[in-house]
Design an enzyme around this catalytic site. Structure first.
Site, PDB file in Angstrom:
ATOM      1  CG  ASP A  29      -2.232   0.930   1.263  1.00  0.00           C
ATOM      2  OD1 ASP A  29      -2.293   1.371  -0.140  1.00  0.00           O
ATOM      3  OD2 ASP A  29      -2.767   1.274   2.017  1.00  0.00           O
ATOM      4  N   GLY A  32       0.059   5.248  -4.280  1.00  0.00           N
ATOM      5  CA  GLY A  32      -0.771   6.708  -4.701  1.00  0.00           C
ATOM      6  C   GLY A  32      -0.233   7.769  -4.047  1.00  0.00           C
ATOM      7  NE  ARG A  33      -1.602   6.314   1.516  1.00  0.00           N
ATOM      8  CZ  ARG A  33      -1.216   5.576   2.307  1.00  0.00           C
ATOM      9  NH1 ARG A  33      -0.998   5.950   3.572  1.00  0.00           N
ATOM     10  NH2 ARG A  33      -1.621   4.149   2.189  1.00  0.00           N
ATOM     11  CD1 TRP A  34       7.423   6.769  -2.532  1.00  0.00           C
ATOM     12  CD2 TRP A  34       6.664   7.017  -4.735  1.00  0.00           C
ATOM     13  NE1 TRP A  34       8.326   6.774  -3.395  1.00  0.00           N
ATOM     14  CE2 TRP A  34       8.231   7.169  -4.785  1.00  0.00           C
ATOM     15  CE3 TRP A  34       6.334   7.501  -6.114  1.00  0.00           C
ATOM     16  CZ2 TRP A  34       8.932   7.276  -5.959  1.00  0.00           C
ATOM     17  CZ3 TRP A  34       7.107   7.359  -7.019  1.00  0.00           C
ATOM     18  CH2 TRP A  34       8.382   7.347  -7.024  1.00  0.00           C
ATOM     19  CG  HIS A  46      -0.191   2.033  -9.245  1.00  0.00           C
ATOM     20  ND1 HIS A  46      -0.335   1.701  -7.776  1.00  0.00           N
ATOM     21  CD2 HIS A  46      -1.379   2.488  -9.561  1.00  0.00           C
ATOM     22  CE1 HIS A  46      -1.540   2.074  -7.494  1.00  0.00           C
ATOM     23  NE2 HIS A  46      -2.220   2.701  -8.653  1.00  0.00           N
ATOM     24  CG  LEU A 140      10.064 -16.666  -3.902  1.00  0.00           C
ATOM     25  CD1 LEU A 140       9.609 -16.760  -2.421  1.00  0.00           C
ATOM     26  CD2 LEU A 140      10.123 -15.376  -4.257  1.00  0.00           C
ATOM     27  CD  GLU A 216       3.216 -13.461  15.338  1.00  0.00           C
ATOM     28  OE1 GLU A 216       3.352 -12.254  16.003  1.00  0.00           O
ATOM     29  OE2 GLU A 216       2.948 -14.444  16.214  1.00  0.00           O
TER      30      GLU A 216
HETATM   31  C1  FPP Z   1      -2.154   0.152  -3.278  1.00  0.00           C
HETATM   32  O1  FPP Z   1      -1.507   1.352  -3.416  1.00  0.00           O
HETATM   33  C2  FPP Z   1      -1.316  -0.598  -4.411  1.00  0.00           C
HETATM   34  C3  FPP Z   1      -2.203  -1.070  -5.479  1.00  0.00           C
HETATM   35  C4  FPP Z   1      -3.530  -0.930  -5.600  1.00  0.00           C
HETATM   36  C5  FPP Z   1      -1.632  -1.726  -6.487  1.00  0.00           C
HETATM   37  C6  FPP Z   1      -0.260  -2.567  -6.145  1.00  0.00           C
HETATM   38  C7  FPP Z   1       0.384  -3.013  -7.702  1.00  0.00           C
HETATM   39  C8  FPP Z   1       1.474  -3.002  -7.659  1.00  0.00           C
HETATM   40  C9  FPP Z   1       2.439  -2.208  -6.886  1.00  0.00           C
HETATM   41  C10 FPP Z   1       1.961  -3.476  -9.247  1.00  0.00           C
HETATM   42  C11 FPP Z   1       2.030  -4.986  -8.994  1.00  0.00           C
HETATM   43  C12 FPP Z   1       2.837  -5.382 -10.248  1.00  0.00           C
HETATM   44  C13 FPP Z   1       3.050  -6.786 -10.144  1.00  0.00           C
HETATM   45  C14 FPP Z   1       4.053  -7.202 -11.317  1.00  0.00           C
HETATM   46  C15 FPP Z   1       2.827  -7.801  -9.290  1.00  0.00           C
HETATM   47  P1  FPP Z   1      -2.766   2.801  -3.375  1.00  0.00           P
HETATM   48  O2  FPP Z   1      -2.802   2.916  -4.732  1.00  0.00           O
HETATM   49  O3  FPP Z   1      -3.921   2.289  -2.819  1.00  0.00           O
HETATM   50  O4  FPP Z   1      -1.788   3.772  -2.621  1.00  0.00           O
HETATM   51  P2  FPP Z   1      -2.602   4.908  -1.555  1.00  0.00           P
HETATM   52  O5  FPP Z   1      -3.128   4.038  -0.461  1.00  0.00           O
HETATM   53  O6  FPP Z   1      -1.437   5.723  -1.255  1.00  0.00           O
HETATM   54  O7  FPP Z   1      -3.632   5.622  -2.275  1.00  0.00           O
END
Ligand code: FPP
Length: 254
Positions: A29, A32-34, A46, A140, A216
């Site tokens: 998570d 988006g904030r990053w 993303h 893995l 955990e």
């Molecule tokens: C949550 O951050 C993240 C997601 C909904 C998507 C995560 C997906 C990836 C990192 C890409 C994965 C790729 C592969 C190849 C597995 P958010 O958008 O909810 O962030 P926020 O809470 O800051 O709004």
């Protein structure tokens, strides 16, 4: 707890390599904030998040972790703006396709859990090709939870168990928690020992609800794009400092 100084300095020798978690599950998570903190579009978070997926997969593989499950896209994520949904599906599919040769080289096997019926045909085809091409991997197991939610998974299991009972092949009185576990999408792997959530929120967001009964839980404020191998080792180190009691008393466990 480790001090701030130690956070970025957990040498491998501090980890007890004989007591590594066999299965690590991660709620990735904070993408988006990053991005927003840098004045960028959420999608850029993303994209950066994919780099972290690669980094953490490599580190788990190197350490000898058995299973790494990543929550890449939840059932609820389908309700995000269509452009973000499309971008995420495209990103996941292209990243997986691009990484397949390295996954094979590193002996990593890919598995996917989630509701395939909702995935775009092209994304599904690319994921399934990678699952097939990496099926010989004996290191893995990387499990991507895509279009996944626990309530979907448990409901789906209940439906299949009920159908077996209705067909007379299963006596309802003989149903145990093992029957349920065998009908979940995760039947092929052990339950997570360690659940990590980045981005600081204190919730489990419909992720592996059945399977994390005795996991955990480790939550860090670090956003997923910034999460690195040291942060992972710090989480493992924290995990190793805990006594897992599985409902028993401390004395019983000792
Ligand atoms: C949550 O951050 C993240 C997601 C909904 C998507 C995560 C997906 C990836 C990192 C890409 C994965 C790729 C592969 C190849 C597995 P958010 O958008 O909810 O962030 P926020 O809470 O800051 O709004």
């Amino acid at each position: 707890m480790l001090t701030e100084k130690e956070i970025h300095d957990v040498p491998e020798t501090q980890l007890d390599m004989s007591r590594l978690p066999q299965h690590i599950a991660i709620i990735m998570d904070g993408n988006g904030r990053w991005a927003q903190a840098r004045g960028m579009e959420r999608a850029a978070g993303h994209v950066e998040g994919v780099t972290t997926v690669r980094r953490i997969t490599e580190e788990c593989s190197r350490l000898g972790i058995g299973y790494l499950t990543l929550y890449a896209f939840s059932t609820e994520n389908w309700n995000r703006p269509q452009a973000e949904v499309d971008a995420l599906m495209h990103l996941i599919a292209t990243a997986i396709e691009r990484e397949t040769p390295d996954l094979i080289k590193n002996n990593v096997r890919l598995r996917v859990i989630g509701d395939r019926s909702r995935m775009p045909a092209d994304t599904l085809a690319r994921l399934e090709r990678c699952v097939r091409d990496t099926s010989g991997g004996s290191g893995l197991t990387l499990v991507l939870a895509i279009s996944y939610s626990s309530r979907w998974e448990i409901t789906d299991a209940a439906r299949r168990i009920a159908a077996e009972a209705a067909a007379g092949r299963l006596d309802p009185a003989s149903i145990t928690d093992d029957t349920v576990a065998r009908n979940l999408a995760t039947a092929f792997m052990p339950d997570p020992d360690l659940l990590i959530r980045t981005g600081g929120d204190m919730r489990v967001s419909n992720f592996l609800l059945w399977q994390i009964a005795y996991s955990e839980i480790y939550i860090t404020d670090i956003y997923w794009p910034d999460f690195n191998a040291y942060d992972l080792r710090r989480a493992i180190s924290d995990y190793q400092s805990r006594q897992r009691r599985f409902g028993l008393t401390g004395e019983q466990v000792q």
